[in-house]
Design a protein around this motif. Structure first.
Motif, mmCIF file in Angstrom:
data_model
loop_
_atom_site.group_PDB
_atom_site.id
_atom_site.type_symbol
_atom_site.label_atom_id
_atom_site.label_comp_id
_atom_site.label_asym_id
_atom_site.label_seq_id
_atom_site.Cartn_x
_atom_site.Cartn_y
_atom_site.Cartn_z
ATOM 1 N N UNK A 134 12.170 -5.268 -2.076
ATOM 2 C CA UNK A 134 11.819 -5.210 -3.492
ATOM 3 C C UNK A 134 11.475 -6.620 -3.959
ATOM 4 N N UNK A 135 10.719 -6.665 -5.051
ATOM 5 C CA UNK A 135 10.355 -7.978 -5.591
ATOM 6 C C UNK A 135 10.269 -7.888 -7.107
ATOM 7 N N UNK A 136 10.793 -8.900 -7.802
ATOM 8 C CA UNK A 136 10.611 -8.961 -9.249
ATOM 9 C C UNK A 136 10.267 -10.397 -9.603
ATOM 10 N N UNK A 137 9.472 -10.550 -10.648
ATOM 11 C CA UNK A 137 9.051 -11.908 -11.007
ATOM 12 C C UNK A 137 8.867 -12.059 -12.506
ATOM 13 N N UNK A 138 8.923 -13.326 -12.920
ATOM 14 C CA UNK A 138 8.546 -13.688 -14.280
ATOM 15 C C UNK A 138 7.514 -14.792 -14.164
ATOM 16 N N UNK A 139 6.493 -14.722 -15.011
ATOM 17 C CA UNK A 139 5.441 -15.729 -14.971
ATOM 18 C C UNK A 139 5.052 -16.136 -16.383
ATOM 19 N N UNK A 140 4.878 -17.456 -16.568
ATOM 20 C CA UNK A 140 4.301 -17.938 -17.834
ATOM 21 C C UNK A 140 2.872 -18.400 -17.582
ATOM 22 N N UNK A 141 2.326 -18.021 -16.413
ATOM 23 C CA UNK A 141 0.938 -18.363 -16.087
ATOM 24 C C UNK A 141 0.007 -17.330 -16.701
ATOM 25 N N UNK A 142 -1.308 -17.532 -16.523
ATOM 26 C CA UNK A 142 -2.270 -16.594 -17.107
ATOM 27 C C UNK A 142 -2.134 -15.235 -16.425
ATOM 28 N N UNK A 143 -2.580 -14.182 -17.114
ATOM 29 C CA UNK A 143 -2.512 -12.842 -16.525
ATOM 30 C C UNK A 143 -3.273 -12.806 -15.204
ATOM 31 N N UNK A 144 -4.439 -13.486 -15.159
ATOM 32 C CA UNK A 144 -5.254 -13.463 -13.935
ATOM 33 C C UNK A 144 -4.493 -14.088 -12.761
ATOM 34 N N UNK A 145 -3.841 -15.228 -13.005
ATOM 35 C CA UNK A 145 -3.082 -15.882 -11.929
ATOM 36 C C UNK A 145 -1.923 -15.009 -11.468
ATOM 37 N N UNK A 146 -1.260 -14.378 -12.443
ATOM 38 C CA UNK A 146 -0.111 -13.539 -12.100
ATOM 39 C C UNK A 146 -0.558 -12.320 -11.308
ATOM 40 N N UNK A 147 -1.677 -11.702 -11.725
ATOM 41 C CA UNK A 147 -2.189 -10.523 -11.011
ATOM 42 C C UNK A 147 -2.586 -10.881 -9.581
ATOM 43 N N UNK A 148 -3.164 -12.063 -9.422
ATOM 44 C CA UNK A 148 -3.552 -12.507 -8.079
ATOM 45 C C UNK A 148 -2.323 -12.674 -7.184
ATOM 46 N N UNK A 149 -1.274 -13.236 -7.752
ATOM 47 C CA UNK A 149 -0.032 -13.419 -6.979
ATOM 48 C C UNK A 149 0.555 -12.060 -6.604
ATOM 49 N N UNK A 150 0.554 -11.126 -7.566
ATOM 50 C CA UNK A 150 1.092 -9.784 -7.288
ATOM 51 C C UNK A 150 0.293 -9.116 -6.170
ATOM 52 N N UNK A 151 -1.028 -9.289 -6.188
ATOM 53 C CA UNK A 151 -1.874 -8.691 -5.147
ATOM 54 C C UNK A 151 -1.556 -9.300 -3.780
ATOM 55 N N UNK A 152 -1.358 -10.599 -3.743
ATOM 56 C CA UNK A 152 -1.037 -11.262 -2.466
ATOM 57 C C UNK A 152 0.342 -10.848 -1.947
ATOM 58 N N UNK A 153 1.276 -10.630 -2.866
ATOM 59 C CA UNK A 153 2.609 -10.176 -2.448
ATOM 60 C C UNK A 153 2.505 -8.781 -1.821
ATOM 61 N N UNK A 154 1.628 -7.954 -2.409
ATOM 62 C CA UNK A 154 1.440 -6.589 -1.883
ATOM 63 C C UNK A 154 0.839 -6.670 -0.481
ATOM 64 N N UNK A 155 -0.207 -7.516 -0.338
ATOM 65 C CA UNK A 155 -0.876 -7.648 0.971
ATOM 66 C C UNK A 155 0.065 -8.184 2.042
ATOM 67 N N UNK A 156 0.773 -9.270 1.727
ATOM 68 C CA UNK A 156 1.503 -9.949 2.801
ATOM 69 C C UNK A 156 2.910 -9.403 3.016
ATOM 70 N N UNK A 157 3.534 -8.846 1.966
ATOM 71 C CA UNK A 157 4.906 -8.343 2.152
ATOM 72 C C UNK A 157 5.007 -6.837 1.986
ATOM 73 N N UNK A 158 3.929 -6.216 1.487
ATOM 74 C CA UNK A 158 3.950 -4.760 1.297
ATOM 75 C C UNK A 158 4.857 -4.315 0.164
ATOM 76 N N UNK A 159 5.099 -5.196 -0.820
ATOM 77 C CA UNK A 159 5.945 -4.809 -1.952
ATOM 78 C C UNK A 159 5.157 -4.890 -3.260
#
Ligand SMILES: Nc1ncnc2c1ncn2[C@@H]1O[C@H](COP(=O)(O)OP(=O)(O)O)[C@@H](O)[C@H]1O
Ligand SMILES: CC(C)(COP(=O)(O)O)[C@@H](O)C(=O)NCCC(=O)O
Ligand SMILES: [K+]
Length: 249
Positions: free
Chosen positions: A50-75
Motif C-alpha cells: 500500500x502507499x499513501x502520500x501528501x504533496x504540496x507540489x502541483x497537481x501535474x507533478x503529483x499525478x506524475x509521481x502517482x503514475x510512476x509509483x503504479x508502474x514501478x511498484x504496482x500500487x
C-alpha cells in the motif's frame, strides 16, 4: 509494507512502515522523484503493498509521481485531500482547500499527540506556524520564508553575498555576530527563524492561557528547538497526520 511519502517543495521524505503501522522499517530524504525511485530500487527486502502520500507540489507533478509509483511498484497511492474537518479537528481557513496539505496533516498529527491546544511550527522551504485550540479548532497561522529561501534571496539580489556551502555549515556552530559574509548571513537568517518562533510562542501564550503543546517539525527544526524548551521535535509529524487522514483499512 506501507510506503509513505511527504512531498515538500524541496525534498521528498519517505518511509516504509509495517502494515499494522507499529514498525518503521526504512526511511529517507531525497531531492527528486528520480532519487526516490533509485533509493526504493536498492532498499533491502522492500515489498510495498500500500502507499499513501501528501504533496504540496502541483497537481501535474503529483499525478506524475502517482503514475510512476503504479508502474514501478504496482500500487495505487492514496493522496491526502483537503478537508474541512477530520474527527474533532476543524480546518480554520476561509476556504479549507487552500490550506497547505502538509500544514493540515501536521495539525492533525499534533492534536492527536497533544490532545490539547497546540502551536505547530514546520521549518522547511517555507516556515509555517499553526494554532489549534483545546477543542480542535484550527485558528489559522502564519507563513514566512524558510532558511533556504532567505539565503537564496540574499545571494540573488546582491552582488557581493557569495560564499561556499561548506563554510556556511561551519558558520552555524555558534550565533555570535558574524565576522565573515558566511557567518553574518547564516547566523542572521537563523536568528530570523528563531525570532519568528519566539513570536509564535508569545502569541500562543496569549491565545491559550490554560496551556498548550508546541510541536516542531521540518528539516530545520533543530535550529530553533532551544527557543522553546518544552517543545516536542517530531520529524514524522506530517506522517502521523497522514495516517489519520488516509487510513488504509
Ligand atoms: N538531511 C537533510 N536533508 C535535506 N535537508 C535538510 C537535512 N537536514 C536539514 N535540512 C534542512 O531542511 C530543509 C528542508 O526541510 P524540509 O522540511 O524537507 O522542506 P520541504 O518540506 O519544504 O521540502 C533544507 O533546506 C535544509 O535547510
Ligand atoms: C506553505 C507551504 C508552501 C509550505 O511548504 P513546504 O515548506 O513544507 O514545502 C505549503 O504548505 C503550501 O503550499 N501551502 C499553501 C498555501 C497556504 O497554506 O495558505
Ligand atoms: K514547511
Amino acid at each position: 509494507m506501507i510506503l509513505e511519502l511527504d512531498c515538500g517543495n524541496s525534498f521528498i521524505k519517505w518511509r516504509v512502515i509495517s502494515v499494522d503501522g507499529t514498525q518503521r522499517l526504512l526511511a529517507g530524504v531525497v531531492d527528486s522523484d528520480a532519487a526516490l525511485f533509485e533509493s526504493l530500487a536498492v532498499a533491502p527486502g522492500l515489498r510495498v503493498s500500500r502507499c499513501r502520500l501528501v504533496s504540496v507540489r502541483s497537481d501535474a507533478e503529483t499525478e506524475q509521481l502517482v503514475a510512476r509509483l503504479r508502474e514501478s511498484l504496482g500500487v495505487d497511492a492514496v493522496c491526502a485531500q483537503p478537508a474541512s474537518q477530520v474527527g474533532v479537528v476543524h480546518n480554520g481557513y476561509e476556504d479549507f482547500r487552500r490550506l497547505g496539505l502538509d500544514r493540515w496533516l501536521a495539525v492533525l498529527g499534533a492534536y492527536h499527540l497533544g490532545q490539547r491546544a497546540c502551536l505547530v511550527v514546520d521549518l522547511g522551504t517555507a516556515v509555517t506556524a499553526d494554532f489549534v485550540s483545546a477543542s480542535g479548532m484550527h485558528l489559522g497561522g502564519f507563513i514566512c520564508p524558510g532558511l533556504p529561501l532567505m539565503r537564496d534571496q540574499l545571494s540573488t539580489h546582491t552582488r557581493r553575498i557569495r560564499y561556499d556551502r561548506q563554510v556556511a555549515l561551519a558558520a552555524l556552530q555558534e550565533l555570535e555576530p558574524g565576522r565573515s559574509t558566511a557567518e553574518a548571513v547564516e547566523r542572521g537568517c537563523v536568528l530570523m527563524l528563531r525570532g519568528f518562533v519566539a513570536e509564535q510562542l508569545l502569541q500562543a501564550q496569549a491565545r491559550f492561557p490554560e496551556g498548550f503543546e508546541v510541536f516542531l517539525t521540518g528539516g530545520d527544526a533543530d535550529l530553533v528547538r532551544d527557543v522553546v524548551p518544552g517543545a516536542q521535535v517530531v520529524p514524522d509529524l506530517v506522517f502521523v497526520g497522514l495516517a489519520i487522514a488516509c487510513p488504509l483499512s
